[in-house]
Design a protein around this motif. Structure first.
Motif, PDB file in Angstrom:
ATOM      1  N   ALA A   1       1.390   3.606  14.540  1.00 18.46           N
ATOM      2  CA  ALA A   1       0.031   3.098  15.322  1.00 18.46           C
ATOM      3  C   ALA A   1       1.006   2.890  16.868  1.00 18.46           C
ATOM      4  CB  ALA A   1      -0.382   1.407  14.686  1.00 18.46           C
TER       5      ALA A   1
ATOM      6  N   PHE B   1      -4.221   5.686   8.027  1.00 14.40           N
ATOM      7  CA  PHE B   1      -2.886   5.318   6.715  1.00 14.40           C
ATOM      8  C   PHE B   1      -2.403   3.631   7.362  1.00 14.40           C
ATOM      9  CE2 PHE B   1      -3.000   9.942   6.967  1.00 14.40           C
ATOM     10  CZ  PHE B   1      -2.642  10.596   6.194  1.00 14.40           C
TER      11      PHE B   1
ATOM     12  N   LEU C   1       1.002  -0.961  -0.288  1.00  9.02           N
ATOM     13  CA  LEU C   1      -0.097  -0.058  -0.021  1.00  9.02           C
ATOM     14  C   LEU C   1       0.630   1.491  -0.398  1.00  9.02           C
ATOM     15  CD1 LEU C   1      -2.084  -1.648   2.625  1.00  9.02           C
ATOM     16  CD2 LEU C   1      -2.530  -0.803   0.465  1.00  9.02           C
ATOM     17  N   LEU C   2       0.482   2.493  -0.259  1.00  4.09           N
ATOM     18  CA  LEU C   2       1.400   3.517  -0.052  1.00  4.09           C
ATOM     19  C   LEU C   2       1.428   4.475   1.061  1.00  4.09           C
ATOM     20  CD1 LEU C   2      -0.048   5.221  -3.685  1.00  4.09           C
ATOM     21  CD2 LEU C   2       1.857   3.787  -3.485  1.00  4.09           C
ATOM     22  N   PRO C   3       2.063   4.674   1.523  1.00  3.37           N
ATOM     23  CA  PRO C   3       2.360   4.791   3.065  1.00  3.37           C
ATOM     24  C   PRO C   3       1.813   6.400   3.127  1.00  3.37           C
ATOM     25  CG  PRO C   3       4.237   4.013   2.614  1.00  3.37           C
ATOM     26  CD  PRO C   3       3.302   3.965   1.647  1.00  3.37           C
ATOM     27  N   TRP C   4       1.463   6.652   2.142  1.00  2.28           N
ATOM     28  CA  TRP C   4       1.446   8.241   2.408  1.00  2.28           C
ATOM     29  C   TRP C   4       0.275   8.729   2.076  1.00  2.28           C
ATOM     30  CZ3 TRP C   4       6.037   6.403  -0.104  1.00  2.28           C
ATOM     31  CH2 TRP C   4       5.541   6.049  -1.451  1.00  2.28           C
ATOM     32  N   ARG C   5      -1.028   7.060   2.172  1.00  2.00           N
ATOM     33  CA  ARG C   5      -1.897   7.994   1.157  1.00  2.00           C
ATOM     34  C   ARG C   5      -3.236   7.187   2.288  1.00  2.00           C
ATOM     35  NH1 ARG C   5      -0.339  11.589  -0.638  1.00  2.00           N
ATOM     36  NH2 ARG C   5       0.053  11.928  -2.849  1.00  2.00           N
TER      37      ARG C   5
ATOM     38  N   TRP D   1       2.826  11.941   7.120  1.00  2.00           N
ATOM     39  CA  TRP D   1       2.424  10.351   7.379  1.00  2.00           C
ATOM     40  C   TRP D   1       3.343   9.400   8.332  1.00  2.00           C
ATOM     41  CZ3 TRP D   1       5.534   6.429   5.305  1.00  2.00           C
ATOM     42  CH2 TRP D   1       6.493   7.310   4.133  1.00  2.00           C
TER      43      TRP D   1
ATOM     44  N   SER E   1       0.245   2.614   7.555  1.00  2.00           N
ATOM     45  CA  SER E   1       1.432   2.751   8.997  1.00  2.00           C
ATOM     46  C   SER E   1       0.210   1.886  10.103  1.00  2.00           C
ATOM     47  CB  SER E   1       1.892   3.158   9.231  1.00  2.00           C
ATOM     48  OG  SER E   1       1.145   4.850   9.617  1.00  2.00           O
ATOM     49  N   GLU E   2      -1.149   2.222  10.084  1.00  2.00           N
ATOM     50  CA  GLU E   2      -1.609   2.627  11.843  1.00  2.00           C
ATOM     51  C   GLU E   2      -2.045   0.826  11.294  1.00  2.00           C
ATOM     52  OE1 GLU E   2      -3.116   6.563  12.426  1.00  2.00           O
ATOM     53  OE2 GLU E   2      -3.779   6.112  10.492  1.00  2.00           O
TER      54      GLU E   2
END
Lengths: 236, 245
Positions: free
Chosen positions: B245, A119, A81-85, B240, A121-122
């Motif tokens: 998390a 995002f 996935l694109l981490p910044w979207r 970003w 990363s979450e």
């Protein structure tokens, strides 16, 4: 829509200049509406084969025919996935034509509705996989490719995602190709199993399962697994 | 608060030093402030600061645009990298003074020569930084964009550019610092306005309050631009990352 592949070999040269054979002779064909499973031991070259079939890798001997206009939806081994979207933006970028109804339906099935604006990363790995799956299906693919979609998830999570994949596959007529080294996943999801040898991978045999996925009972699955186990694949 | 105390300590130190060495060599803060006020009242201060800022803006924009394009190209295309590398090493190690003097000799004492000379000094570092950034692009995401048939422009904007952003920010940061230093030399040697020119004049007249007045005003402008523009940009492009998390 049909996929026909006759691959006679694939090798690559590593940094030291040594040649490594990854694929031997592999012939397979798959029709729209069928779920093909590439099944073989870890590291046998399944992912390489998948890259060839998806058109990412053009450096091989042989021939692959697949309609040039086919829309491809792919779930890579890592979610990519694109981490910044955000989750929703990731899907909309890949599938600009997707409408709100379709997107909501996908999020519902995959239990992602609460994570739309998160995002990547979450997200946990399991969630990120499901987002990748939603992205692949949002493009309304003619050719769906799943590279080990259930790997490194715990059993309960894997079972639930497998169920969700089955639901989504049922909902659309397309070519589906699944890579796995887990026999149980192969038998539960596949219509045609392509059994591959250890590296360099060659096609050992093709096994068709005639009973529709939804009608397969636990007993059927056990029977097919016993059948396949009798072939003693790892030692051939 | 700490910053204010730090500035106050600086001023006090300056004042004491000026008492020790004598006002002729190091004028006390009020003398410099008076010089700033005089220059500001006549309008010369703003004219010169404006001229310098315009040169900085133009040469910075030029160097960043060209540097990003060339760096990306060299990072992507092997042949371009091999052909361009010797030029890059030459430019990287060419003293700024040489570039400025040659530009003035070849193009005359013109605005174009000044801006080009400043831009050429910054260009190679931008190229090197962006080339590294391009080499570090994630091939996995490129493949994803290929499989999902992203159009070129979209792939560049949403897949490539966010990965390059930290490198662009780094190039902008170091490039701006470099340009602040070089622009004054270029002005000193060949322009008839700008902070560099005024400092040259002050040096020839041994007018130390005027020299310090321009130096400090210039430093203040740099500080404001760094904190008001460059740092927020850096925070924005990497926001970003911080939301893990």
């Amino acid at each position: 829509m049909q996929l026909e592949a006759v691959i006679t070999g694939k090798a690559y040269r590593n940094a030291a200049g040594e040649q490594h054979d990854v694929l031997d002779k592999v012939e397979l064909s798959l029709r729209s509406g069928e779920v093909g499973v590439l099944f073989g031991p870890s590291g046998c070259g399944k992912s390489t084969l998948l890259r060839i079939l998806s058109g990412l890798d053009r450096d091989y001997q042989g021939h692959v025919s697949r309609p040039s206009q086919a829309r491809i939806g792919m779930v890579f081994q890592e979610p990519r996935l694109l981490p910044w979207r955000s989750v929703e933006d990731n899907i909309r970028l890949a599938a600009p034509g997707v409408d709100e109804a379709k997107l909501s339906a996908l999020f519902d099935v995959l239990e992602l509705s609460a994570h739309r604006s998160h995002f990547p990363s979450e997200l946990s790995l399991g969630l990120a996989r499901r987002v990748a799956l939603a992205r692949a299906l949002a493009v309304e693919p003619d050719f769906l490719i799943l590279d080990e979609p259930l790997a490194s998830l715990d059993d309960a999570l894997a079972a639930r995602l497998r169920q969700q994949i089955a639901t989504l596959i049922e909902g659309r007529t397309m070519l589906t190709l699944l890579v796995t080294h887990n026999l149980d996943d192969a038998v539960r999801l596949g219509d045609r199993l392509f059994l591959l040898s250890a590296r360099p991978a060659r096609l050992l045999r093709t096994h068709s399962i005639d009973r529709p996925r939804s009608a397969r009972s636990e007993a059927d699955i056990r029977a097919i697994r016993t059948d396949l186990a009798r072939l003693d694949l790892p030692n051939r | 608060m700490l910053r204010l105390i730090s500035v106050a300590v600086l001023l006090v130190t300056w004042w004491i030093a000026s008492l020790l060495v004598g006002g002729a060599k190091l004028p006390p803060p009020p003398a410099v402030l008076a010089a700033i006020v005089t220059e500001a009242k006549s309008g010369a201060l703003f004219l010169n600061l404006g001229a310098t800022l315009a040169r900085v803006t133009l040469s910075f924009a030029l160097a960043m645009t060209l540097g990003t394009a060339i760096g990306y190209w060299m990072g992507r295309v092997r042949l371009a990298d091999r052909l361009g590398d010797p030029w890059l090493i030459l430019l990287l190690n060419l003293p700024a003074l040489v570039v400025i003097v040659l530009a003035y000799i070849w193009a005359g004492l013109t605005e174009v020569a000044a801006i080009a000379a400043i831009a050429i000094n910054k260009l190679p570092t931008a190229v090197v930084t962006l080339r590294e950034g391009t080499r570090a692009l994630d091939p996995a995401l490129d493949e994803m964009a290929t499989v999902f048939a992203f159009p070129r422009g979209k792939a560049f904007r949403h897949v490539v550019l966010p990965q390059l952003a930290p490198y662009v920010a780094a190039a902008a940061r170091s490039g701006l610092a470099l340009i602040w230093k070089i622009v004054l030399v270029a002005e000193l040697l060949g322009r008839s306005n700008g902070v560099g020119f005024e400092i040259g004049v002050a040096f020839q007249l041994f007018d130390i309050p005027l020299l310090l007045a321009y130096s400090l005003s210039f430093a203040a402008v740099v500080l404001v631009i760094e904190t008001a523009l460059v740092q927020p940009f850096e925070v924005r492009v990497s926001r970003w990352r911080s939301r893990a998390a």
